[in-house]
Design a protein around this motif. Structure first.
Motif, short mmCIF file in Angstrom:
data_model
loop_
_atom_site.label_atom_id
_atom_site.label_comp_id
_atom_site.label_asym_id
_atom_site.label_seq_id
_atom_site.Cartn_x
_atom_site.Cartn_y
_atom_site.Cartn_z
N ALA A 85 76.77 81.79 122.23
CA ALA A 85 76.10 80.48 122.40
C ALA A 85 76.15 79.97 123.84
N ILE A 86 76.89 80.63 124.72
CA ILE A 86 77.04 80.17 126.10
C ILE A 86 75.80 80.50 126.91
N ASP A 87 75.28 79.51 127.61
CA ASP A 87 74.18 79.71 128.54
C ASP A 87 74.79 80.15 129.88
N ALA A 88 74.48 81.36 130.34
CA ALA A 88 75.09 81.93 131.55
C ALA A 88 74.83 81.05 132.77
N GLU A 89 73.62 80.50 132.88
CA GLU A 89 73.30 79.65 134.04
C GLU A 89 74.13 78.36 134.01
N GLU A 90 74.28 77.78 132.83
CA GLU A 90 75.08 76.56 132.69
C GLU A 90 76.55 76.84 133.01
N LEU A 91 77.05 78.00 132.56
CA LEU A 91 78.44 78.38 132.85
C LEU A 91 78.64 78.54 134.36
N GLU A 92 77.73 79.22 135.01
CA GLU A 92 77.85 79.43 136.46
C GLU A 92 77.83 78.09 137.20
N ARG A 93 76.88 77.20 136.83
CA ARG A 93 76.81 75.88 137.48
C ARG A 93 78.11 75.11 137.28
N ALA A 94 78.62 75.10 136.05
CA ALA A 94 79.85 74.35 135.75
C ALA A 94 81.03 74.92 136.53
N ALA A 95 81.13 76.25 136.60
CA ALA A 95 82.24 76.89 137.32
C ALA A 95 82.17 76.61 138.81
N LEU A 96 80.96 76.67 139.38
CA LEU A 96 80.81 76.41 140.82
C LEU A 96 81.07 74.95 141.17
N PRO A 135 89.35 86.17 146.23
CA PRO A 135 88.77 87.13 145.29
C PRO A 135 89.02 86.65 143.85
N ARG A 136 88.06 86.86 143.00
CA ARG A 136 88.14 86.52 141.57
C ARG A 136 88.12 85.02 141.30
N SER A 137 87.94 84.19 142.31
CA SER A 137 87.95 82.74 142.11
C SER A 137 86.86 82.28 141.15
N LEU A 138 85.66 82.82 141.30
CA LEU A 138 84.58 82.42 140.41
C LEU A 138 84.86 82.87 138.98
N THR A 139 85.37 84.08 138.82
CA THR A 139 85.70 84.58 137.48
C THR A 139 86.78 83.71 136.84
N GLU A 140 87.81 83.37 137.61
CA GLU A 140 88.88 82.51 137.09
C GLU A 140 88.33 81.14 136.72
N ALA A 141 87.43 80.59 137.54
CA ALA A 141 86.83 79.29 137.23
C ALA A 141 85.99 79.38 135.96
N MET A 142 85.26 80.48 135.78
CA MET A 142 84.45 80.65 134.57
C MET A 142 85.34 80.75 133.33
N LEU A 143 86.43 81.51 133.43
CA LEU A 143 87.33 81.63 132.29
C LEU A 143 87.98 80.30 131.94
N THR A 144 88.37 79.54 132.97
CA THR A 144 88.95 78.21 132.74
C THR A 144 87.92 77.30 132.08
N GLN A 145 86.67 77.37 132.56
CA GLN A 145 85.61 76.54 131.99
C GLN A 145 85.37 76.92 130.52
N LEU A 146 85.34 78.20 130.22
CA LEU A 146 85.16 78.63 128.83
C LEU A 146 86.30 78.14 127.93
N ARG A 161 83.42 73.10 139.74
CA ARG A 161 84.81 72.75 139.42
C ARG A 161 85.57 72.38 140.70
N PRO A 162 86.36 71.31 140.64
CA PRO A 162 87.14 70.94 141.81
C PRO A 162 88.27 71.93 142.12
N ASP A 163 88.66 72.72 141.13
CA ASP A 163 89.75 73.69 141.34
C ASP A 163 89.22 75.09 141.70
N LEU A 164 87.92 75.22 141.99
CA LEU A 164 87.36 76.51 142.38
C LEU A 164 87.97 76.94 143.70
#
Length: 123
Positions: free
Chosen positions: A85-96, A105-116, A98-101
C-alpha cells in the motif's frame, strides 16, 4: 484470537530467561503447550493473559485474569499488505523531508525505514 474465556481464572506465571512456569487455577500448564504469553491490563478491567500456542521474558505475575489462547500469527502477510500500500514517491518525499535525515552512506535508506516504522505505528 481463537478462544477467549470470560470467566476469571487464578493465574501464576514465573519466568526466568527463556523458560516460564504457568499455572491456571492452581494447575500447572504443560511447558511445551505454549510458546509464549502476553499480559495486558486496562484501567477498570481485570488483567488479560493471552497464551500463544506453538517468548521470552523475565517476570512473575500472580492474580485473577481473563485467559485467552491465540495462535502466534505470521507477520509476513500483514507486512506484505502494508508495504504494497506504500506509494514509493510519497515515501521518498517524506524521508527526504525528515529533520533527522543524515548525509552519510545509507542515510536515505535509514530515513525510509524509520518513516515506514512510524507509518506502521499510525504516526
Amino acid at each position: 484470537m481463537d478462544h477467549i474465556d470470560e470467566k476469571l481464572h487464578s493465574v501464576r506465571i514465573t519466568a526466568r530467561g527463556p523458560k516460564a512456569a504457568i499455572e491456571i487455577d492452581g494447575r500447572r500448564v504443560d511447558p511445551g503447550a505454549f510458546k509464549g504469553y502476553a499480559i495486558s491490563h486496562q484501567e477498570g478491567e481485570p488483567p488479560q493473559v493471552v497464551l500463544y500456542t506453538g517468548g521470552y521474558a523475565e517476570t512473575v505475575f500472580e492474580g485473577l485474569a481473563r485467559v485467552a489462547v491465540a495462535d502466534a500469527s505470521d507477520p509476513g502477510p500483514a507486512a506484505v499488505a502494508f508495504l504494497t500500500a506504500i506509494d514509493a514517491e510519497e515515501l521518498e518525499r517524506a524521508a527526504l523531508a525528515r529533520p533527522d535525515l543524515g548525509t552519510g552512506p545509507r542515510s536515505l535508506t535509514e530515513a525510509m525505514l524509520t518513516q515506514l516504522q512510524e507509518w506502521a505505528r499510525g504516526h
